[in-house]
Structures are given as C-alpha cells and as structure tokens.
Design a protein around this motif. Structure first.
Motif, PDB file in Angstrom:
ATOM      1  N   THR A 119       0.841  -1.200   0.000  1.00 20.46           N
ATOM      2  CA  THR A 119       0.000   0.000   0.000  1.00 20.46           C
ATOM      3  C   THR A 119       0.874   1.247   0.000  1.00 20.46           C
ATOM      4  OG1 THR A 119      -0.107  -0.108   2.415  1.00 20.46           O
ATOM      5  CG2 THR A 119      -1.888  -1.145   1.191  1.00 20.46           C
ATOM      6  N   SER A 120       0.313   2.299  -0.582  1.00 16.67           N
ATOM      7  CA  SER A 120       1.052   3.562  -0.660  1.00 16.67           C
ATOM      8  C   SER A 120       1.198   4.187   0.735  1.00 16.67           C
ATOM      9  CB  SER A 120       0.322   4.518  -1.607  1.00 16.67           C
ATOM     10  OG  SER A 120      -1.044   4.573  -1.283  1.00 16.67           O
TER      11      SER A 120
ATOM     12  N   THR B 251      -0.242   0.750  10.357  1.00 13.44           N
ATOM     13  CA  THR B 251       0.217   0.587  11.731  1.00 13.44           C
ATOM     14  C   THR B 251       0.443  -0.901  11.975  1.00 13.44           C
ATOM     15  OG1 THR B 251      -1.988   0.232  12.631  1.00 13.44           O
ATOM     16  CG2 THR B 251      -1.251   2.527  12.448  1.00 13.44           C
ATOM     17  N   ALA B 252       1.109  -1.227  13.090  1.00 10.83           N
ATOM     18  CA  ALA B 252       1.367  -2.636  13.414  1.00 10.83           C
ATOM     19  C   ALA B 252       0.051  -3.406  13.506  1.00 10.83           C
ATOM     20  CB  ALA B 252       2.132  -2.731  14.725  1.00 10.83           C
ATOM     21  N   MET B 253      -0.949  -2.782  14.133  1.00 10.87           N
ATOM     22  CA  MET B 253      -2.245  -3.443  14.298  1.00 10.87           C
ATOM     23  C   MET B 253      -2.916  -3.664  12.944  1.00 10.87           C
ATOM     24  SD  MET B 253      -4.243  -4.767  16.482  1.00 10.87           S
ATOM     25  CE  MET B 253      -4.123  -4.140  18.148  1.00 10.87           C
ATOM     26  N   GLU B 254      -2.863  -2.648  12.086  1.00 10.50           N
ATOM     27  CA  GLU B 254      -3.474  -2.775  10.754  1.00 10.50           C
ATOM     28  C   GLU B 254      -2.782  -3.862   9.933  1.00 10.50           C
ATOM     29  OE1 GLU B 254      -5.004   1.854  10.151  1.00 10.50           O
ATOM     30  OE2 GLU B 254      -3.129   1.182   9.235  1.00 10.50           O
ATOM     31  N   GLY B 255      -1.441  -3.908  10.083  1.00  9.93           N
ATOM     32  CA  GLY B 255      -0.684  -4.932   9.365  1.00  9.93           C
ATOM     33  C   GLY B 255      -1.084  -6.323   9.816  1.00  9.93           C
ATOM     34  N   MET B 256      -1.325  -6.433  11.134  1.00 11.95           N
ATOM     35  CA  MET B 256      -1.711  -7.731  11.676  1.00 11.95           C
ATOM     36  C   MET B 256      -3.105  -8.134  11.167  1.00 11.95           C
ATOM     37  SD  MET B 256      -1.818  -8.884  15.652  1.00 11.95           S
ATOM     38  CE  MET B 256      -3.453  -8.269  15.917  1.00 11.95           C
TER      39      MET B 256
ATOM     40  N   GLN C 213     -16.520   2.278   4.026  1.00 13.67           N
ATOM     41  CA  GLN C 213     -15.300   3.023   4.323  1.00 13.67           C
ATOM     42  C   GLN C 213     -14.893   2.877   5.788  1.00 13.67           C
ATOM     43  OE1 GLN C 213     -13.437   5.939   2.253  1.00 13.67           O
ATOM     44  NE2 GLN C 213     -12.203   4.695   3.644  1.00 13.67           N
ATOM     45  N   MET C 214     -15.867   2.909   6.667  1.00 14.54           N
ATOM     46  CA  MET C 214     -15.578   2.799   8.098  1.00 14.54           C
ATOM     47  C   MET C 214     -14.885   1.468   8.413  1.00 14.54           C
ATOM     48  SD  MET C 214     -16.829   1.203  10.997  1.00 14.54           S
ATOM     49  CE  MET C 214     -18.589   1.038  11.206  1.00 14.54           C
ATOM     50  N   SER C 215     -15.380   0.382   7.813  1.00 15.73           N
ATOM     51  CA  SER C 215     -14.747  -0.923   8.045  1.00 15.73           C
ATOM     52  C   SER C 215     -13.336  -0.943   7.486  1.00 15.73           C
ATOM     53  CB  SER C 215     -15.560  -2.033   7.398  1.00 15.73           C
ATOM     54  OG  SER C 215     -16.860  -2.046   7.892  1.00 15.73           O
ATOM     55  N   MET C 216     -13.165  -0.331   6.315  1.00 20.93           N
ATOM     56  CA  MET C 216     -11.833  -0.280   5.706  1.00 20.93           C
ATOM     57  C   MET C 216     -10.869   0.456   6.632  1.00 20.93           C
ATOM     58  SD  MET C 216     -12.854   0.552   1.760  1.00 20.93           S
ATOM     59  CE  MET C 216     -11.170   0.900   1.250  1.00 20.93           C
ATOM     60  N   ASN C 217     -11.309   1.591   7.148  1.00 20.84           N
ATOM     61  CA  ASN C 217     -10.456   2.365   8.061  1.00 20.84           C
ATOM     62  C   ASN C 217     -10.135   1.564   9.315  1.00 20.84           C
ATOM     63  OD1 ASN C 217     -10.763   4.412   6.251  1.00 20.84           O
ATOM     64  ND2 ASN C 217     -12.113   5.658   7.537  1.00 20.84           N
ATOM     65  N   LEU C 218     -11.169   0.940   9.875  1.00 22.36           N
ATOM     66  CA  LEU C 218     -11.009   0.187  11.110  1.00 22.36           C
ATOM     67  C   LEU C 218      -9.968  -0.915  10.948  1.00 22.36           C
ATOM     68  CD1 LEU C 218     -12.033  -0.412  13.975  1.00 22.36           C
ATOM     69  CD2 LEU C 218     -13.821  -1.817  12.953  1.00 22.36           C
ATOM     70  N   MET C 219     -10.022  -1.604   9.825  1.00 28.35           N
ATOM     71  CA  MET C 219      -9.131  -2.737   9.613  1.00 28.35           C
ATOM     72  C   MET C 219      -7.883  -2.367   8.836  1.00 28.35           C
ATOM     73  SD  MET C 219     -12.162  -5.387   8.870  1.00 28.35           S
ATOM     74  CE  MET C 219     -13.320  -5.805  10.173  1.00 28.35           C
ATOM     75  N   GLY C 220      -7.776  -1.106   8.519  1.00 27.22           N
ATOM     76  CA  GLY C 220      -6.571  -0.624   7.829  1.00 27.22           C
ATOM     77  C   GLY C 220      -6.481  -1.075   6.383  1.00 27.22           C
ATOM     78  N   LEU C 221      -7.615  -1.398   5.767  1.00 28.70           N
ATOM     79  CA  LEU C 221      -7.588  -1.834   4.364  1.00 28.70           C
ATOM     80  C   LEU C 221      -7.655  -0.613   3.456  1.00 28.70           C
ATOM     81  CD1 LEU C 221     -10.000  -4.903   4.551  1.00 28.70           C
ATOM     82  CD2 LEU C 221      -7.502  -4.937   4.311  1.00 28.70           C
ATOM     83  N   LYS C 222      -6.776  -0.591   2.470  1.00 28.61           N
ATOM     84  CA  LYS C 222      -6.741   0.527   1.539  1.00 28.61           C
ATOM     85  C   LYS C 222      -7.463   0.134   0.252  1.00 28.61           C
ATOM     86  CE  LYS C 222      -3.956   2.114   4.660  1.00 28.61           C
ATOM     87  NZ  LYS C 222      -4.588   2.841   5.771  1.00 28.61           N
ATOM     88  N   LYS C 223      -7.885   1.158  -0.478  1.00 35.47           N
ATOM     89  CA  LYS C 223      -8.658   0.911  -1.700  1.00 35.47           C
ATOM     90  C   LYS C 223      -7.910  -0.023  -2.663  1.00 35.47           C
ATOM     91  CE  LYS C 223     -11.403   3.076  -5.239  1.00 35.47           C
ATOM     92  NZ  LYS C 223     -11.814   4.266  -5.987  1.00 35.47           N
TER      93      LYS C 223
END
Lengths: 85, 188
Positions: free
Chosen positions: B83-84, B88-93, B150-160
C-alpha cells in the motif's frame, strides 16, 4: 401451459444443457441463452435437478417470457420457454 | 331516523381523515430490486448472499451489495498488495490474519482447522455447485453493484488498492439509499 405430447413436438431455437450446474447456475444459463433466441422463439433448458423445474418458470414470469411446460425424461427435465421480450 | 343520525358522523370522520392526510407529494417510483448487507466473512454465508444476488440479477432486479465488517474481506485481492500509505502494526496484523478474497474464506461451522472447508469445496466441485469466486464474477458480469464500507476499511486498515476494481466506497448513507430504492433488503 402445454401438455407433454404437444411439448415434445416443439422445435427449440436454442437448447441449453444446465445439467452440469447447480443453483443459481441454471438461471444464469437461461438468462444467457435466451438472448440468443429470436423473438417468440423457444428456449429449452435441460436440467438434472427438480428444483430448476420450479425456478425456471418463476424466472420466465418475472422477466416477461412465457413458460410453456416441462417434460420429465429419464431423471432429467426439459423446460420450455418462449421468448417474449 | 337512526340512519340519518349516523350518516353525519361518518361524513365528519371522513372530513377529519381528509384533513389529517399529508398533502399530495410527487409520486415516488415503485421501489424494486434487492439490497444486501454482507456483514459475514464466512464462506457459507457469503455463498448464500451471492447465490441470492445472482438469482435476483438473473430475474432482472437491480442488486446492490454493501460489504461491511468481516464481509469487506470478500472484496480483497487474492495476493498481498504493497500500500502507498504505511500501515500501523495493528493494521498490518489485521491484514495478515484476515482472509484475502473469496478463495480464502472459511466455513462458519465444521471448520476443523481448514479441513472442513477443503472437504466442502471438494464436495461442491463434485456436485457442480459454483464456487464463490465464480459467483462473484458472474454477479459483476450481471451488473450487481458492490459498495465497500469506508468505516470498516479504516477500522481494519484496508486501503482501496487492496480491494478489487470496480467497487464504490461509501458509508451507511450509501446502503440506506440503496435499501430505500429496493423492495427487498437482506442482512447476511
């Protein structure tokens, strides 16, 4: 609705063999196939599962085609639909 | 005589009902179609969602599917994406632990550490039941609209860029708008 003897005299413009697919496969096959049937022409769907004999008529009615009838034949069903739109 | 005394009462009721009724508004189009919330990220539940979506589309209903929470994983690409924006460590996990796309989902029951899912997929193939990847593909071919939350994407750190192409990104209003225009709404 037509009776089996009358149905078996029909010449289908297109036959789609949906025996290799399970729900929702036969509906998708029917949708794809009807596009290749001329207006007022006949589509025949061959299915090996009985549920399809309930579903294809419902699909036809919803989409606007005429369901003509079904012929049971050795564990398979031949379902006839006339394209109306 | 009694009829004469009843009649005015009825007439009065009719008048007050008429007064209470809302003023005529613009005729709204008859809602049609199917809207779905895909909340679950489990193979069996998502299979059910896509079977219904494909059937509805085959029956000429407009269909829109809103993917939220675990359901968002259905829209992930099959292989890791750099991802560009740094995670964060949590998002990566989250990204490593959650399934990447339809082929990596597990059953909700009889999972048996992945064995149950493998056996079920084998049985599906044997009995000509379409796999999830193929159902996702045919839903798209039939014009089913996919909306990612979008909220779920942000929460889990998933990018478009981690999600498949051709989807819309939105929030609750996107789902409500789709649901309001549809006649059937399902939460899976």
């Amino acid at each position: 609705m037509m009776e089996a003897p009358a149905l078996s005299t029909l010449k289908a413009d297109k036959v789609v063999d949906a025996r290799g697919t399970a729900c929702p496969g036969p509906l998708l096959e029917a949708k794809r196939a009807i596009a290749a049937v001329p207006m007022n022409g006949i589509l025949e769907v061959i299915s090996s599962d009985e549920g399809t004999t309930t579903d294809v008529p419902l699909w036809a009615r919803k989409v606007g085609h005429d369901y003509l009838g079904t012929v049971a034949e050795g564990g398979n069903w031949r379902i006839y639909v006339r394209r109306r739109k | 005589m009694s009829g004469a005394s009843v009649h005015p009462v009825v007439a009065h009721d009719e008048i007050s009902l008429g007064e209470a009724a809302a003023p005529p508004t613009e005729p709204t189009p008859q809602p049609s179609g199917l809207s779905m919330v895909v909340f679950s990220g489990e193979l069996d539940k998502v299979l059910a969602a896509f079977t219904i979506a494909n059937g509805a589309a085959a029956m000429d209903l407009p269909v829109s599917m809103f993917f939220t929470f675990w359901g968002i994983n259905v829209l992930r690409r099959g292989s890791p994406v750099t991802t560009s924006v740094k995670k964060t460590a949590m998002e990566g996990m989250f990204g490593r632990m959650m399934p990447r796309g339809p082929d990596h989902l597990q059953l909700s029951t009889l999972r048996m550490g992945g064995l149950g899912t493998r056996l079920m997929k084998r049985e599906m193939a044997r009995k000509h039941v379409a796999g999830l990847e193929s159902l996702v593909r045919s839903a798209r071919e039939q014009g089913v609209q996919f909306i990612a939350c979008q909220m779920s994407m942000n929460l889990m750190g998933l990018k478009k860029e981690e999600l498949i192409d051709g989807i819309t990104i939105g929030n609750v209003a996107s789902f409500i708008d789709a649901a309001d225009r549809s006649r059937i709404t399902l939460f899976v």
